[in-house]
Design an enzyme around this catalytic site. Structure first.
Site, PDB file in Angstrom:
ATOM      1  N   GLY B 240      69.404   6.375  17.429  1.00 53.12           N
ATOM      2  CA  GLY B 240      69.766   7.012  18.691  1.00 53.12           C
ATOM      3  C   GLY B 240      71.193   7.514  18.649  1.00 53.12           C
ATOM      4  CG  PHE B 241      73.130   7.221  15.830  1.00 52.20           C
ATOM      5  CD1 PHE B 241      73.528   6.005  15.288  1.00 52.20           C
ATOM      6  CD2 PHE B 241      72.072   7.888  15.261  1.00 52.20           C
ATOM      7  CE1 PHE B 241      72.881   5.472  14.184  1.00 52.20           C
ATOM      8  CE2 PHE B 241      71.408   7.361  14.164  1.00 52.20           C
ATOM      9  CZ  PHE B 241      71.819   6.160  13.612  1.00 52.20           C
ATOM     10  N   GLY B 466      67.393   0.242  15.532  1.00 53.97           N
ATOM     11  CA  GLY B 466      67.864   0.047  14.166  1.00 53.97           C
ATOM     12  C   GLY B 466      68.959  -0.990  14.131  1.00 53.97           C
ATOM     13  N   GLY B 508      74.350  -4.003  23.582  1.00 53.28           N
ATOM     14  CA  GLY B 508      72.941  -4.397  23.636  1.00 53.28           C
ATOM     15  C   GLY B 508      72.673  -5.812  23.173  1.00 53.28           C
ATOM     16  CB  ALA B 509      73.321  -7.573  19.991  1.00 53.12           C
ATOM     17  CG  LEU B 614      74.736 -12.505  18.011  1.00 50.12           C
ATOM     18  CD1 LEU B 614      74.128 -11.597  19.065  1.00 50.12           C
ATOM     19  CD2 LEU B 614      74.860 -13.925  18.537  1.00 50.12           C
ATOM     20  CE  LYS B 686      85.505 -10.008  20.319  1.00 54.41           C
ATOM     21  NZ  LYS B 686      86.966 -10.216  20.529  1.00 54.41           N
ATOM     22  N   GLY B 689      78.255  -2.294  16.578  1.00 53.97           N
ATOM     23  CA  GLY B 689      77.710  -1.001  16.162  1.00 53.97           C
ATOM     24  C   GLY B 689      78.707   0.133  16.153  1.00 53.97           C
ATOM     25  CD  GLU B 690      79.401   2.449  20.514  1.00 59.73           C
ATOM     26  OE1 GLU B 690      79.643   1.449  21.218  1.00 59.73           O
ATOM     27  OE2 GLU B 690      79.087   3.548  20.987  1.00 59.73           O
TER      28      GLU B 690
END
Ligand code: FES
Ligand code: FES
Lengths: 168, 731
Positions: B240-241, B466, B508-509, B614, B686, B689-690
């Protein structure tokens, strides 16, 4: 029109529009949706399958051109519980994220390892007569398979690991 | 109704006490076997009984109106079913977390490429033929498309502190530079797709979407039905990004066409349409001003930027977001201009703000280190603020100094030589570094957990794009309930399940994981009661419950019962009292070809601190994936627009260059430091992904300078630009 394909060892007859690509025939007619469409223009590799043992972009070829051909798709390599060593290596190396390019990566790697075994040289081969399976070779030969999640180092780790398993 | 837990104060570190030992491990993704065998089902894989095919048609004027559609122009196509045109079509996708339909402009055209109609046919081939041949007539008016020359400029409220003139003017060292970055495309490998089906008044939409809780409302609003009549399914999303945060025209067009025809409709965007009509990252022009005293202490820090968007879109890339808290200075200034242009709308692309802003501030810091003759790592260490310089909040947990020191050590930073000093044949070798930072958030999220003799089932409408959601939610539930991960099933991507944060903003996580944690905690409490011990004495492992000298198999405690608990969490007072962000440091080695200007990244090393990890394996994939995006933005990615019409010129994957295998070395490392962020959420975790992309491109640019002595300030550093800079420098 009618085309007969041998897909993953099964002979299948497809009734299709003359413009139907091999990719769409596999996905929409035969419902083998493991092969993905990322661009429909031969630019991403998500649709890679083996045709008579060679890897090709299924979006760049018409189904009608493959009457009598042997096609291998991701579904033909293995399934959960009975994965091929290469598929298993992608799981253990996290050689994917979203998974959308993954079928193409694995099919492409399957064909690529055959090319290496045959000794086919590439742009990255320092010696055309002696081809090694080092990372530079694999990176060069896999560059037709884009991964926007950018799992590249882990995909190549999986290919190296899987190649050992496939040989043994 | 479940009560919502608010994160008002730090929570006990329960996951450090639990016994199962799966949280944080490098567990393989449970969805992995499906993904490697082609059995994970993405939106376009669905083809319900009787499904027909839709292809979007684009506007070929930049600004104006659609006057009419010549349906006769394609009436001869066998199998053609309809040309759907509806005032409810969207101008552009909804922005992230909008929760309502975006602009529905009717016949108005605001950019070249705007989807205006859907051709539907029995076959994909016929629909494509129709979409390519359909004749449309437009009225066209003049439009501004080039941000460099556009006249509609909206200055945003500046953020300023201290006496700028006093801090700037007397400084021993000043850096005053302009960096530019081009537009970026998310370019997820899965093209945007929707399969719509009506069951009576109920709309079932399979969609390539990131945030289902919001998407359901957006779609309902766009189509004009209550959200309760919409169900969205997205069990697997092919990346998605940011590009799938909000619903897009493909979803609305599919829904409307399916209603009109009484048949399921599948709409998959052509790759070119993904470039034309999906939100881009804005191009930026960034003015950096850094002033320091002779010891390298920052006196003034200014980061002004110019971004663009379509008229009416509120989103503005927060370019200087991380510059506002990475370093402190006596005076700071952050100003932004929004320019209105008729290009496809701008929105969130992975790490909005940091992805481009941290490149520029980190490159400018490198320039300052150069001016000072100081080690770039040392310069950063000297300027870490005690608290958030703008808000005054204390940091919840900030291990940036450790990341810088440890990263430098494990990378071998001390081997770095003076610019241009290291050569291997025609290749000039250099090292560069940069800091990374990305604010962390907790977003409202709910989940349900069921425990029975068969194991545990986690249910939430959260997505896995992903990012590893299936894996980390499995681990949270398994850890909390003392079960082997194989006894946990995670069900995602269905709006009939409890509403989660969705995947976006790296929250999200942590957000959905916290909801699972809280639901599982309620089940733990019930198990403790059944065992006869206090909840804090309970320990669960491999299906056994222990506590207060008692022991029993969980299944005996259940005695056939199914325990079902739901929980919801949202941010609370800790979000105000403390500033939570992930931090990191990138180190990179490049080779620059002295004659061709080609830049090769040879190795790259990121050290990150983002609270509790995680899943080590999926976190590493996220971090390295981000770093590779950083390499791409520094070296390759450039979405060009025609300066006359504003249409996207680089509208496929052969012209928009994302990194490929051959661009990326095998030696891409991500190391995570042990950290707990007690103010973030009950998991003390925390986002990651970014964080990986933040600053990564800056490290590449700084390495280029160290290799060959030139600064590339117009990004990407393509060979032509590198050669020009080398020539200008007389090298
Ligand atoms: S779908 Fe065939 S190469 Fe992209
Ligand atoms: S795993 Fe997502 S594109 Fe490769």
């Amino acid at each position: 029109m009618q085309t007969t394909l041998t897909v993953n060892g099964h002979t299948r007859s497809v009734d299709h529009d003359p413009r139907t690509t091999l990719l769409d025939a596999l996905r929409d007619s035969l419902r083998l949706t493991g092969t993905k469409k990322g661009c429909d223009h031969g630019q991403c590799g998500a649709c890679t399958v083996l045709v008579n043992g060679r890897r090709i972009n299924a979006c760049l070829t018409l189904a009608a051109m493959h009457d009598g051909d042997e096609i291998t798709t991701i579904e033909g390599l293995g399934e959960p519980g009975a994965l091929s060593p290469l598929q298993q290596a992608f799981v253990s190396c996290d050689g994917y994220q979203c998974g959308f390019c993954t079928s193409g990566q694995i099919m492409s790697a399957t064909g690529m390892l055959e090319e290496l075994a045959r000794g086919d040289p590439s742009h990255a081969s320092p010696d055309l007569a002696q081809v090694s399976a080092d990372d530079a070779e694999i990176a060069e030969r896999m560059s037709g398979n884009l991964c926007r999640c950018a799992a590249y180092p882990f995909i190549r780790e999986a290919i190296s690991l899987g190649a050992k398993g496939e040989r043994s | 109704m479940t009560q919502t837990f608010r994160m008002d104060k730090p929570q006990p570190r329960l996951l450090d006490e639990t016994r199962q030992g799966v949280i944080g491990t490098s567990m393989d993704r449970p969805d992995g076997p499906l993904k490697v065998s082609g059995q994970a089902t993405y939106t376009a894989d669905a083809l319900p009984e009787g499904c027909v095919h839709g292809m979007l048609v684009r506007a070929t004027v930049t600004r104006g109106h659609l006057r009419d559609i010549d349906r006769d122009s394609i009436a001869d196509i066998p199998g053609l079913l309809a040309v759907v045109r509806d005032p409810r079509f969207l101008r552009n996708p909804a922005q992230g977390m909008a929760g309502e339909a975006p602009d529905q402009p009717g016949d108005r055209i605001d950019y070249h490429g705007q989807p205006v109609a859907l051709v539907v046919a029995e076959t994909f081939e016929a629909a494509r033929d129709g979409a390519l041949r359909l004749k449309l007539r437009f009225d066209s008016v003049a439009a501004e498309v080039d941000p460099d020359h556009a006249t509609e400029v909206e200055p945003q409220d500046p953020t300023e502190s201290g006496d700028w003139n006093a801090a700037w003017s007397g400084a021993a060292h000043q850096v005053d530079v302009v960096y530019t970055t081009p537009c970026h495309a998310s370019a997820a490998m899965e093209p945007h797709a929707a399969v719509a089906e009506w069951q009576g008044d109920r709309l079932i939409l399979r969609g390539a979407l990131q945030m289902l809780r919001f998407n359901r409302k957006e779609l309902a609003d766009a189509v004009g039905i209550p959200p309760e009549q919409v169900q969205i399914l997205a069990p697997y999303v092919g990346g998605g990004f940011g590009s799938k945060l909000g619903i897009g025209t493909e979803a609305v067009a599919a829904a409307l066409a399916a209603r009109e025809l009484g048949r399921p409709v599948r709409v998959v965007m052509a790759r070119q349409t993904v470039f034309d009509a999906v939100l881009r990252r804005t191009e930026t022009r960034q003015h950096l001003q850094l002033a320091a005293d002779a010891e390298g202490k920052l006196l003034a820090l200014g980061h002004d930027d110019r971004v663009s968007n379509l008229p009416g879109e509120e989103f503005a890339e927060p370019v200087s977001s991380a510059s506002q808290f990475l370093y402190g200075a006596r005076a700071t200034r952050f100003r932004q201009d929004m320019v209105r242009v008729h290009r496809v709308g701008a929105g969130s692309v992975r790490a909005p703000g940091e992805a481009v802003g941290v490149i520029a501030i980190e490159a400018a810091m490198d320039e300052l280190a150069d001016a000072l003759g100081m080690c770039p790592v040392e310069l950063r260490l000297r300027n870490l603020p005690d608290q958030h310089p703008v808000t005054g909040q204390p940091f919840s947990a900030r291990a940036l100094a450790d990341c810088l020191r440890e990263g430098a050590k494990s990378f071998g930073w001390s081997d770095r030589q003076a610019p241009g000093a290291r050569q291997e044949g025609d290749w000039l070798i250099g090292m560069g570094m940069a800091s990374a930072a990305r604010p962390n958030m907790l977003v409202k999220s709910a989940a349900r957990v069921r425990l029975s003799a068969e194991g545990a089932v986690v249910e939430t409408d959260m997505t896995d794009i992903g990012t590893g959601t299936y894996a980390v939610l499995t681990q949270v539930a398994a850890e909390m309930l003392g079960l082997p991960p194989g006894q946990v099933t995670v069900k995602l991507g269905d709006t009939d399940l409890p509403g989660a944060s969705g995947s976006g903003g790296s929250f999200g996580a942590s957000s959905s994981g916290s909801a699972v944690f809280l639901a599982a905690k309620k089940i733990r409490d019930r198990l403790a009661a059944k065992l006869g011990c206090a909840p804090e004495d309970l320990s669960l492992q491999d299906g056994l419950a222990r506590g207060a000298n008692l022991e029993a198999p969980i299944n005996d405690l259940l005695a056939g019962e199914v325990l079902v608990e739901e929980a919801e969490i949202k941010g609370g007072k800790t979000a105000e009292s403390h500033f939570s962000a992930g931090f990191g440091a990138h180190f990179c080695e490049v080779a620059v070809h002295r004659w061709t200007g080609e830049v090769r990244v040879r190795r790259m090393h990121g050290t990150f601190a983002m609270g509790r990890v995680l899943n080590e394996k999926t976190a590493r994939s996220q971090a390295v994936g981000g770093m590779i995006w950083g390499v791409g933005s520094a070296l390759h990615e450039d979405m060009s627009h025609d300066p006359r019409t504003g249409h996207v010129v680089t509208r496929d994957l052969a012209n928009y260059h994302i990194a490929s295998h051959a661009d990326i070395p095998r030696d891409m490392q991500a190391v995570f430091l042990e950290e707990r962020d007690d103010f973030a959420n009950p998991l003390q975790s925390k986002g990651v992904g970014e964080l990986g992309i933040s600053g990564a491109g800056g490290a590449v640019l700084n390495a280029i300078h160290n290799a060959c002595g030139v600064r590339i300030r117009d990004i990407p550093a393509t060979p032509d630009r590198v050669i020009a800079a080398l020539e200008a420098a007389g090298r």
